[in-house]
Motif scaffolding. Structure first.
Motif, PDB file in Angstrom:
ATOM      1  N   ASP A 160       0.688  -1.098   0.048  1.00 62.70           N
ATOM      2  CA  ASP A 160       0.054  -0.065   0.190  1.00 62.70           C
ATOM      3  C   ASP A 160       0.891   1.122  -0.022  1.00 62.70           C
ATOM      4  O   ASP A 160       2.012   1.298   0.544  1.00 62.70           O
ATOM      5  CB  ASP A 160      -0.931   0.099   1.241  1.00 62.70           C
ATOM      6  CG  ASP A 160      -1.950   0.978   1.260  1.00 62.70           C
ATOM      7  OD1 ASP A 160      -2.219   1.637   0.168  1.00 62.70           O
ATOM      8  OD2 ASP A 160      -2.578   1.399   1.914  1.00 62.70           O
ATOM      9  N   LEU A 161       0.543   2.275  -0.701  1.00 60.17           N
ATOM     10  CA  LEU A 161       1.250   3.480  -0.801  1.00 60.17           C
ATOM     11  C   LEU A 161       0.108   4.730  -0.031  1.00 60.17           C
ATOM     12  O   LEU A 161      -0.865   4.846  -0.599  1.00 60.17           O
ATOM     13  CB  LEU A 161       1.326   3.913  -1.814  1.00 60.17           C
ATOM     14  CG  LEU A 161       2.286   5.256  -2.077  1.00 60.17           C
ATOM     15  CD1 LEU A 161       3.755   5.102  -1.490  1.00 60.17           C
ATOM     16  CD2 LEU A 161       2.513   5.569  -3.590  1.00 60.17           C
ATOM     17  N   CYS A 162       0.443   5.261   1.243  1.00 64.48           N
ATOM     18  CA  CYS A 162      -0.253   6.061   1.780  1.00 64.48           C
ATOM     19  C   CYS A 162       0.218   7.373   1.668  1.00 64.48           C
ATOM     20  O   CYS A 162       1.189   7.604   1.824  1.00 64.48           O
ATOM     21  CB  CYS A 162      -0.442   5.733   3.271  1.00 64.48           C
ATOM     22  SG  CYS A 162      -1.161   4.355   3.827  1.00 64.48           S
ATOM     23  N   LYS A 163      -0.953   8.253   1.010  1.00 58.84           N
ATOM     24  CA  LYS A 163      -0.530   9.512   0.785  1.00 58.84           C
ATOM     25  C   LYS A 163      -1.059  10.530   1.589  1.00 58.84           C
ATOM     26  O   LYS A 163      -2.363  10.355   1.851  1.00 58.84           O
ATOM     27  CB  LYS A 163      -1.047  10.006  -0.917  1.00 58.84           C
ATOM     28  CG  LYS A 163      -0.344   9.077  -1.669  1.00 58.84           C
ATOM     29  CD  LYS A 163      -0.933   9.363  -3.159  1.00 58.84           C
ATOM     30  CE  LYS A 163      -0.563   8.356  -4.411  1.00 58.84           C
ATOM     31  NZ  LYS A 163      -0.942   8.811  -5.541  1.00 58.84           N
ATOM     32  N   ILE A 164      -0.246  11.395   2.246  1.00 51.01           N
ATOM     33  CA  ILE A 164      -0.757  12.205   3.288  1.00 51.01           C
ATOM     34  C   ILE A 164      -0.332  13.807   3.088  1.00 51.01           C
ATOM     35  O   ILE A 164       0.469  14.170   2.643  1.00 51.01           O
ATOM     36  CB  ILE A 164       0.027  12.064   4.571  1.00 51.01           C
ATOM     37  CG1 ILE A 164      -0.076  10.301   4.914  1.00 51.01           C
ATOM     38  CG2 ILE A 164      -0.454  12.904   5.761  1.00 51.01           C
ATOM     39  CD1 ILE A 164       0.902  10.050   6.210  1.00 51.01           C
ATOM     40  N   HIS A 165      -1.733  14.528   2.922  1.00 54.26           N
ATOM     41  CA  HIS A 165      -1.468  15.783   2.867  1.00 54.26           C
ATOM     42  C   HIS A 165      -1.846  16.571   4.075  1.00 54.26           C
ATOM     43  O   HIS A 165      -2.860  16.313   4.599  1.00 54.26           O
ATOM     44  CB  HIS A 165      -2.449  16.423   1.847  1.00 54.26           C
ATOM     45  CG  HIS A 165      -2.280  15.828   0.407  1.00 54.26           C
ATOM     46  ND1 HIS A 165      -1.472  16.348  -0.684  1.00 54.26           N
ATOM     47  CD2 HIS A 165      -2.776  14.663  -0.217  1.00 54.26           C
ATOM     48  CE1 HIS A 165      -1.554  15.731  -1.926  1.00 54.26           C
ATOM     49  NE2 HIS A 165      -2.267  14.317  -1.603  1.00 54.26           N
ATOM     50  N   LYS A 166      -0.992  17.611   4.366  1.00 55.72           N
ATOM     51  CA  LYS A 166      -1.158  18.186   5.570  1.00 55.72           C
ATOM     52  C   LYS A 166      -1.207  19.850   5.453  1.00 55.72           C
ATOM     53  O   LYS A 166      -0.244  20.398   4.757  1.00 55.72           O
ATOM     54  CB  LYS A 166      -0.161  17.890   6.579  1.00 55.72           C
ATOM     55  CG  LYS A 166      -0.044  18.969   7.907  1.00 55.72           C
ATOM     56  CD  LYS A 166      -1.183  19.230   8.599  1.00 55.72           C
ATOM     57  CE  LYS A 166      -0.821  19.860   9.900  1.00 55.72           C
ATOM     58  NZ  LYS A 166      -0.375  21.217   9.755  1.00 55.72           N
ATOM     59  N   CYS A 167      -2.077  20.391   5.772  1.00 57.31           N
ATOM     60  CA  CYS A 167      -2.273  22.061   5.432  1.00 57.31           C
ATOM     61  C   CYS A 167      -3.035  22.791   6.727  1.00 57.31           C
ATOM     62  O   CYS A 167      -4.337  22.565   6.825  1.00 57.31           O
ATOM     63  CB  CYS A 167      -2.960  22.399   4.055  1.00 57.31           C
ATOM     64  SG  CYS A 167      -2.693  24.038   3.737  1.00 57.31           S
ATOM     65  N   GLY A 168      -2.460  23.342   7.633  1.00 61.47           N
ATOM     66  CA  GLY A 168      -2.902  24.128   8.445  1.00 61.47           C
ATOM     67  C   GLY A 168      -3.607  22.987   9.472  1.00 61.47           C
ATOM     68  O   GLY A 168      -2.999  22.049  10.094  1.00 61.47           O
ATOM     69  N   GLU A 169      -5.030  23.235   9.792  1.00 60.92           N
ATOM     70  CA  GLU A 169      -5.642  22.236  10.684  1.00 60.92           C
ATOM     71  C   GLU A 169      -6.322  21.078   9.644  1.00 60.92           C
ATOM     72  O   GLU A 169      -7.339  20.224  10.338  1.00 60.92           O
ATOM     73  CB  GLU A 169      -6.787  22.872  11.269  1.00 60.92           C
ATOM     74  CG  GLU A 169      -6.117  23.790  12.671  1.00 60.92           C
ATOM     75  CD  GLU A 169      -7.196  24.389  13.305  1.00 60.92           C
ATOM     76  OE1 GLU A 169      -8.309  24.375  13.212  1.00 60.92           O
ATOM     77  OE2 GLU A 169      -6.931  25.055  14.494  1.00 60.92           O
ATOM     78  N   LYS A 170      -6.018  21.198   8.539  1.00 60.90           N
ATOM     79  CA  LYS A 170      -6.590  20.067   7.636  1.00 60.90           C
ATOM     80  C   LYS A 170      -5.573  18.881   7.253  1.00 60.90           C
ATOM     81  O   LYS A 170      -4.442  19.209   7.322  1.00 60.90           O
ATOM     82  CB  LYS A 170      -7.038  20.629   6.310  1.00 60.90           C
ATOM     83  CG  LYS A 170      -8.234  21.888   6.766  1.00 60.90           C
ATOM     84  CD  LYS A 170      -8.419  22.255   5.226  1.00 60.90           C
ATOM     85  CE  LYS A 170      -9.672  23.639   5.537  1.00 60.90           C
ATOM     86  NZ  LYS A 170      -9.944  24.061   4.212  1.00 60.90           N
TER      87      LYS A 170
END
Length: 497
Positions: A181-191
């Motif tokens: 599996d390839l988990c893609k994580i996007h983080k921006c501010g509180e999101k």
């Protein structure tokens, strides 16, 4: 544990430890004991008045004796009053204890939860009551951690990362069938958004999918809640849920109970034996040096972890003869390396229980007296304690692992904070297993683990690699539901059931 609700524990009852502040070339690590009791002293009725009242099935005495201070107390076997009430099948006392909000995540000396005893006794109503209380206490725990979670989220900074999961096994020919599996994580501010393709996975089966978990911060209408959106990118459907709040109930409770009643009760814990961590070496004889490995774009120092023992414990007394034969057949095929992709597909289909499991007949009335129970063991070597419920069918297995980790000197982010957040937002059991491994504190204080070798099941390990990391902002559109996605209709799904 054979359920998606419970995983490897609550963080305290699995593994914890210490890591030296300095970084020597070789050191030893000793795991702290599981948070289960180990008492050998007081045994009288007076010492355990509430336990005694529960054991005798005296509801009036329990009502008079139960207090805030003793409701979760442990007896000589590490059992709480709830453990005993469930073992004995005293429904009214169980209900009373749960109304007093007794803790349901306390393990006894043998490492069993009240839920495990409920599965053993086999009464659906009791299993449901304990599961509901578990969910309620889990949400309460999240609420108490809410401030810290939001603080951790803000401190992480904005980034995009990819975590690759590759599963391996010592079983011949099976590794080629295991998923990745390839988990893609996007983080921006509180999101934060997490995309993954492996929906569920155990030793013998898995389910593929294409899911996105999107957390958009606090609920603007209710500051006590978190709002999260789950998107099924294959079906192009979405569902918004509130992580906190009384209205957030388990719609699949019956399915969870059926699954629990049809599988062995299994735990896999790190043992308390010494674990050795040392710098990996490369080269020969006098020309050996500390091993350095290139992982993606990072140059990392490699550490070897030896004497890592995984203790697997399994109970099967609640299973039918047919259940036991099926599990034993699959186990033998697994260990013989004769498990095909068709077998794995059938195994997963068998997880989708076709009919509701009926409550088991109560076990024969126990002849165990209070004195026998509070001070006794069933065997001379004191390995099996007196159990006043359904006779236990138990199997234990130990397996030693060699693991490794690659540490990049540059600290990209606080991995513990990230995993604490992911554990709440993504119901992906392997994030929890990864967090438990990180909590062993085998890793140096500085640097970032860009590659880890983690045991996830008695027969399966996972190699987790940081494939990519960029400190960057993500477009706001990434956290929105596409316009052509349809809202998942929970009521319609429940009617189909």
């Amino acid at each position: 544990m054979a359920t998606s609700l419970l995983t490897t524990g609550d963080g305290k009852d699995e593994v914890d430890g210490i890591f030296p502040r300095r970084r020597p070339s070789t050191f030893s690590y000793y795991e702290i004991e599981d948070s289960v009791a180990n008492f050998d002293s007081a045994t009288s009725k007076e010492d355990f008045a509430l336990h005694y009242a529960v054991f005798q099935g005296d509801l009036n005495a329990v009502q008079k004796l139960i207090t805030k201070d003793n409701k979760d107390s442990l007896d000589t076997h590490g059992n709480t009053p709830l453990h005993i009430a469930i073992m004995k099948g005293y429904t009214e006392i169980i209900d009373l204890l749960l109304k007093h909000n007794v803790a349901v995540k306390i393990k006894n000396c043998d490492g069993w939860l009240p839920l495990d005893e409920a599965i053993s006794y086999g009464k659906r109503e009791t299993i449901a009551a304990v599961l509901k209380k578990f969910r309620e206490q889990y949400v309460d725990g999240l609420v108490s951690r809410k401030k810290d979670l939001m603080s951790n989220l803000n401190e992480l900074g904005d980034f995009y990362a990819e975590l690759k999961w590759e599963f391996h096994t010592w079983v011949p020919f099976l590794s080629r069938l295991l998923p990745s599996d390839l988990c893609k994580i996007h983080k921006c501010g509180e999101k934060i958004r997490v995309d993954c393709t492996l929906m569920d996975f155990n030793e013998m089966s898995w389910q593929r999918g294409d899911l996105s978990f999107v957390f958009n911060g606090e609920d603007q209408n209710n500051a006590k809640n978190f709002i999260m959106t789950i998107m099924d990118n294959k079906k192009r459907e979405f569902q918004k849920i509130k992580l906190f709040g009384a209205e957030n109930v388990d719609v699949d409770l019956d399915e969870q109970i059926d699954l629990l009643m049809s599988r062995p009760v299994v735990y896999a814990n790190m043992s308390t034996k010494p674990i050795k961590v040392s710098r990996a070496q490369s080269g020969f004889l006098f020309f050996r040096s500390d091993k350095v490995e290139t992982v993606g774009e990072y140059e990392a120092q490699v550490y070897d972890i030896s004497d890592l023992i995984l203790l697997s414990r399994k109970r099967t007394e609640h299973l039918s003869s047919e259940d036991k034969q099926q599990h034993e057949h699959m186990r033998k095929k697994l260990e013989a390396g004769d498990l095909s992709s068709k077998d794995l597909e059938q195994s997963f289909q068998s997880d989708e229980v076709k009919e509701v499991r009926k409550s088991l007949s109560p076990p024969p009335q126990s002849t165990v007296t209070w004195d026998d129970y509070i001070s006794g063991y069933e065997s001379a070597d004191k390995r099996r304690r007196v159990h006043p419920g359904r006779p236990i069918e138990y199997h234990e297995e130990r397996r030693t692992y060699k693991a490794s980790t690659a540490i990049a000197d540059s600290c990209l982010l606080d991995v513990s904070k990230l995993l604490d957040i992911l554990e709440v937002i993504v119901p992906y059991k392997h994030f929890q297993k990864l967090r438990d491994f990180i909590n062993l504190k085998l890793l140096p204080d500085r640097g970032f683990p860009v590659k880890l070798n983690v045991p996830v099941f008695p027969t399966v390990t996972a190699i987790v690699t940081l494939e990519s990391f960029q400190a960057q902002q993500t477009s706001a559109e990434k956290f929105l539901v596409p316009r052509d996605y349809k809202k998942f209709d929970i009521k319609a799904a429940l009617k189909k059931k």
